[in-house]
Design an enzyme around this catalytic site. Structure first.
Site, mmCIF file in Angstrom:
data_model
loop_
_atom_site.group_PDB
_atom_site.id
_atom_site.type_symbol
_atom_site.label_atom_id
_atom_site.label_comp_id
_atom_site.label_asym_id
_atom_site.label_seq_id
_atom_site.Cartn_x
_atom_site.Cartn_y
_atom_site.Cartn_z
ATOM 1 N N ASP A 243 58.757 34.449 51.151
ATOM 2 C CA ASP A 243 59.618 35.427 51.814
ATOM 3 C C ASP A 243 59.376 36.835 51.271
ATOM 4 O OD1 ASP A 243 60.865 35.433 49.324
ATOM 5 O OD2 ASP A 243 62.750 34.604 50.041
ATOM 6 N N ASP B 243 64.025 29.035 45.875
ATOM 7 C CA ASP B 243 65.054 29.981 45.448
ATOM 8 C C ASP B 243 66.007 29.317 44.454
ATOM 9 O OD1 ASP B 243 66.518 32.608 45.743
ATOM 10 O OD2 ASP B 243 68.076 31.227 46.429
ATOM 11 N N ASP C 91 58.845 31.478 45.456
ATOM 12 C CA ASP C 91 59.946 32.439 45.483
ATOM 13 C C ASP C 91 60.201 32.940 44.074
ATOM 14 O OD1 ASP C 91 61.787 34.048 46.791
ATOM 15 O OD2 ASP C 91 63.385 32.573 46.729
ATOM 16 N N GLY C 92 60.740 34.141 44.004
ATOM 17 C CA GLY C 92 61.161 34.736 42.753
ATOM 18 C C GLY C 92 62.602 35.184 42.901
ATOM 19 N N GLU D 236 58.146 37.279 42.005
ATOM 20 C CA GLU D 236 57.484 36.857 43.242
ATOM 21 C C GLU D 236 55.986 36.670 42.998
ATOM 22 O OE1 GLU D 236 58.927 35.967 46.005
ATOM 23 O OE2 GLU D 236 60.833 37.030 46.121
ATOM 24 N N HIS E 279 66.550 33.007 52.863
ATOM 25 C CA HIS E 279 67.953 32.646 53.081
ATOM 26 C C HIS E 279 68.272 32.420 54.556
ATOM 27 C CE1 HIS E 279 68.295 33.640 48.877
ATOM 28 N NE2 HIS E 279 67.771 34.816 49.139
#
Length: 163
Positions: free
Chosen positions: A79, A146, A17-18, A57, A136
């Site tokens: 994501d 995250d 994740d970024g 990302e 999320h």
């Protein structure tokens, strides 16, 4: 009995994740690299002062693949639709067109070309299968990545506030 898949099973799972505060702004990347057979896991994160969410990302995926010591079958779980579409739809076309992309008015540079080229080199070494998860929504590893990415850029901002 379920049909057998022709694709070999992944040796490792790579969750990425970024995150970015502002776009551009300070940003962080994070990955969890898990080897299910041994139970071993690596977690890493980092940050940059002035960046974009898409760059973070991409950097999360790059850093995760760079952590592998030998060619490996990888299931990438992220994501990021940007990363997913880039891997599955755009990358081959960009390369075929000299790292350019079509626009309504002709040709343009590929955004984040430096990172896409780094990722392309890693894809030549590893067999990567992409799986999208929604962010999320409670996916444990995605939520952890995250938190790690946000914490990384928060540490950077606290260590040296922007001038």
């Amino acid at each position: 009995m379920a049909p057998k898949s022709s694709a070999p099973k992944a040796e490792v799972l790579l969750f990425t994740d970024g995150a970015c505060r502002g776009n551009p702004g300070p940003g962080g990347w994070a990955f969890i690299l898990r080897h299910p057979a041994s139970g071993k896991q690596i977690e890493r994160s980092g940050a940059e002062r002035a960046t974009t969410n898409n760059r973070m990302e991409l950097l999360a995926v790059i850093r995760g693949l760079e952590a592998l010591k030998r060619p490996t079958r990888v299931e990438l779980v992220t994501d990021s639709e940007y990363v997913g579409k880039g891997l599955s739809d755009w990358l081959a076309k960009w390369k075929a067109h000299g790292w350019r992309r079509r626009t309504s008015s002709g040709w343009a540079e590929v955004k984040n070309e430096d990172l896409w080229r780094r990722l392309d080199a890693l894809l030549a070494r590893h067999h990567v299968v992409f799986r999208h998860v929604y962010g999320h929504t409670g996916h444990p590893e995605n939520e952890q990545c995250d938190r790690m990415a946000v914490a990384a850029y928060e540490r950077l901002v606290r260590a040296r506030p922007a001038e």
